[in-house]
Design a protein around this motif. Structure first.
Motif, mmCIF file in Angstrom:
data_model
loop_
_atom_site.group_PDB
_atom_site.id
_atom_site.type_symbol
_atom_site.label_atom_id
_atom_site.label_comp_id
_atom_site.label_asym_id
_atom_site.label_seq_id
_atom_site.Cartn_x
_atom_site.Cartn_y
_atom_site.Cartn_z
ATOM 1 N N GLY A 1 -0.888 5.610 -1.960
ATOM 2 C CA GLY A 1 -1.009 5.310 -0.205
ATOM 3 C C GLY A 1 -2.052 6.483 0.071
ATOM 4 O O GLY A 1 -2.159 7.149 0.770
ATOM 5 N N ARG B 1 -5.117 8.256 1.504
ATOM 6 C CA ARG B 1 -5.616 7.827 3.677
ATOM 7 C C ARG B 1 -6.939 9.039 3.407
ATOM 8 O O ARG B 1 -6.148 9.519 2.594
ATOM 9 C CB ARG B 1 -4.626 7.463 3.930
ATOM 10 N N ALA C 1 0.323 10.363 4.341
ATOM 11 C CA ALA C 1 0.978 9.998 5.171
ATOM 12 C C ALA C 1 2.553 10.693 5.462
ATOM 13 O O ALA C 1 2.993 10.406 6.508
ATOM 14 C CB ALA C 1 1.039 8.499 5.783
ATOM 15 N N ARG D 1 -3.830 1.259 -4.354
ATOM 16 C CA ARG D 1 -3.184 0.856 -2.817
ATOM 17 C C ARG D 1 -1.782 1.325 -2.863
ATOM 18 O O ARG D 1 -1.573 2.144 -1.804
ATOM 19 C CB ARG D 1 -3.059 -0.146 -2.871
ATOM 20 N N SER E 1 -3.763 15.645 10.740
ATOM 21 C CA SER E 1 -3.062 14.687 9.981
ATOM 22 C C SER E 1 -3.885 13.341 9.618
ATOM 23 O O SER E 1 -5.003 14.008 8.582
ATOM 24 C CB SER E 1 -3.219 13.810 12.187
ATOM 25 N N GLN F 1 0.793 -0.610 0.428
ATOM 26 C CA GLN F 1 -0.128 -0.093 -0.108
ATOM 27 C C GLN F 1 0.935 1.082 -0.123
ATOM 28 O O GLN F 1 0.720 2.633 0.919
ATOM 29 C CB GLN F 1 -0.665 -0.111 1.401
ATOM 30 N N ARG F 2 1.530 1.016 -0.920
ATOM 31 C CA ARG F 2 2.694 1.883 -0.878
ATOM 32 C C ARG F 2 4.046 2.219 -1.813
ATOM 33 O O ARG F 2 3.733 0.690 -2.410
ATOM 34 C CB ARG F 2 3.890 2.486 0.751
ATOM 35 N N GLY G 1 -5.194 9.997 8.523
ATOM 36 C CA GLY G 1 -6.273 8.516 8.830
ATOM 37 C C GLY G 1 -6.304 7.068 8.681
ATOM 38 O O GLY G 1 -4.727 7.104 8.331
ATOM 39 N N ASP G 2 -6.433 6.329 8.528
ATOM 40 C CA ASP G 2 -6.247 4.874 7.771
ATOM 41 C C ASP G 2 -7.293 4.279 7.142
ATOM 42 O O ASP G 2 -7.820 4.203 8.003
ATOM 43 C CB ASP G 2 -5.737 4.257 9.249
ATOM 44 N N ASP G 3 -7.786 4.297 6.702
ATOM 45 C CA ASP G 3 -8.498 3.747 5.892
ATOM 46 C C ASP G 3 -8.214 2.985 4.083
ATOM 47 O O ASP G 3 -8.614 3.438 3.265
ATOM 48 C CB ASP G 3 -9.816 5.108 5.377
ATOM 49 N N PRO G 4 -7.581 1.631 4.304
ATOM 50 C CA PRO G 4 -7.046 1.490 2.833
ATOM 51 C C PRO G 4 -8.563 1.089 1.989
ATOM 52 O O PRO G 4 -9.637 1.019 2.230
ATOM 53 C CB PRO G 4 -6.329 0.093 3.777
#
Length: 435
Positions: A278, A280, A237, A275, A265, A109-110, A267-270
């Protein structure tokens, strides 16, 4: 003169690479790698030359630098020798680097630092920065940017988005940034350590309209306070610089926000697709932004900002759809069932033909909108038509690609399932990149 010589030499080499003689001699792979390496070297020569130019009008006060495209001429699908050189180099990079790292990048995912580093070596950021600031852009070309986006996505859309996100920010700063903004931020994109940057437009709600925003920007003295939530933000991120779209009360505006700001900030929601970019959510809780960081002067056109981003996504979809077509044609010719290739079946042949037809239609509508944008003509209508067709047909092409491979289409062993997931994103994203 050096640039012309490089262009002519590489043009001749690319014509040689298209010859069938190379296949008979078993030299195709060698010739293609040579074309890639020489084109990459050509980029570096051109870029180094451009960096040597200095402003003829030095001043203590920064002057705004614009790089307008052509404003005359009819809709023309022809591209220059230099654009073809860029296209060939990017295509080779996408095949050798992005395609090889696609599965791993999707799983992690990056996009890896190594891929980002190789993309910077290719010199794409330099063509988004004016020469006076150390770049190589004699003029801004939306057509060139579209060709780059299409070819990168042909390798892998997720990594292409990660590579193009900083270039999109640089393009926006070049087109609308004030003199102070360009001097402070844009010049950094021409350095060896260019910042990771991205654009935040989408919001997490059904039927999102970029003209109606819930992220707000409220006046507080000489500053703005940004609050809200963005979704599907590439490099959220990791980015060091953001262009964030927010509602001011007088209409939408774009703000330059530095990474690490208080209240900012990720968040985290794949996401389901793309993907490797990255993507988010981006959370803003009264993020303080000086008024000087509101993008543009009186000439800023928010609708145009969104439309250029939309065309970038159309170009990405075209590149990925082309990858699907390139893959299913030889697969259907080689895959046998009942003693003959499945391409001999009429239903299969018609499905492949439909992919080719719809892909050409997607490309023509997008090219038309992009050409009008480069010529300085209105292109909102053409952008809407392109996106309407692309978001439907791109998803259909992804579905058909999986269908043509049957059970194989659902496995990670074959790339069509990833392309299907990536193409599904085209129906929901807006303006997260910029031509």
């Amino acid at each position: 003169m050096a640039k012309d010589a490089i262009g002519f030499a590489l043009s001749a080499l690319n014509r040689l690479a298209g010859s069938s003689m190379l296949d008979r001699l078993g030299m195709r792979h060698t010739a293609e790698r040579l074309a890639y390496r020489l084109t990459k070297g050509g980029f570096q020569v051109i870029t180094t030359s451009a960096r040597a130019f200095k402003s003829n009008n030095p001043s203590d006060k920064p002057q705004r630098l614009d790089a307008p495209g052509h404003t005359t001429g009819l809709f023309d699908l022809g591209i220059t020798d230099e654009q073809q050189m860029i296209r060939d180099s990017v295509r080779a990079f996408a095949a050798e680097v992005l395609r090889e790292n696609a599965e791993q990048s999707d799983a992690e995912q990056r996009t890896s630092d190594d891929v980002q580093s190789q993309a910077r070596e290719l010199g794409l950021n330099f063509f988004a920065v004016p020469e006076a600031l150390g770049g190589a852009a004699a003029e801004r070309s939306t057509v060139t940017s579209m060709l780059v986006a299409e070819e990168l996505a042909r390798g892998d859309m997720g990594q292409a988005v990660a590579v193009l996100a900083p270039m999109g920010v640089a393009n926006a700063l070049t087109r609308w940034g004030s003199a102070v903004q360009q001097d402070k931020y844009l010049s950094t994109f021409a350095g060896e350590d260019a910042p990771l940057a991205t654009i935040a437009v989408c919001e997490p709600r059904p039927l999102f309209d970029p003209m109606t925003l819930r992220t707000t920007a409220t006046r507080d003295g000489d500053d703005w306070l940004l609050s809200g939530e963005k979704s599907l933000v590439p490099l959220a991120a990791e980015a060091e610089l953001f262009l964030v779209v927010a509602e001011t009360g007088d209409g939408p505006a774009v703000f330059i926000v530095e990474g690490g700001s208080d209240g900012l900030s990720a968040g985290d929601d794949p996401s389901m697709g793309i993907r490797a970019s990255g993507q988010r959510p981006l959370l803003l809780d009264k993020v303080r932004v000086p008024d000087a960081n509101r993008l543009g002067d009186d000439d800023f056109n928010y609708r145009e900002f969104i439309d250029l981003g939309t065309l970038a996504w159309c170009a990405l979809a075209i590149g990925t759809a082309q990858a699907v077509l390139d893959y299913v044609v030889p697969y259907c010719n080689e895959r046998k069932a009942f003693g003959e290739p499945i391409s001999h079946r009429q239903a299969v042949a018609f499905m492949v033909a439909d992919i080719a037809i719809e892909l050409d239609a997607m490309r023509m509508l997008t090219y038309r909108a992009v050409c009008r944008a480069e010529q300085g003509k209105p292109f909102q209508r053409e952008t809407h038509l392109a996106r309407t067709l692309v978001k439907d047909k791109a998803m259909q092409i992804g579905t058909d690609g999986v269908q043509l491979l049957g059970g194989h289409g659902f496995t990670h062993e074959y790339p069509v399932e990833r392309w299907y997931r990536d193409l599904r994103a085209i129906g929901v994203v807006f303006g997260g990149l910029h031509l």
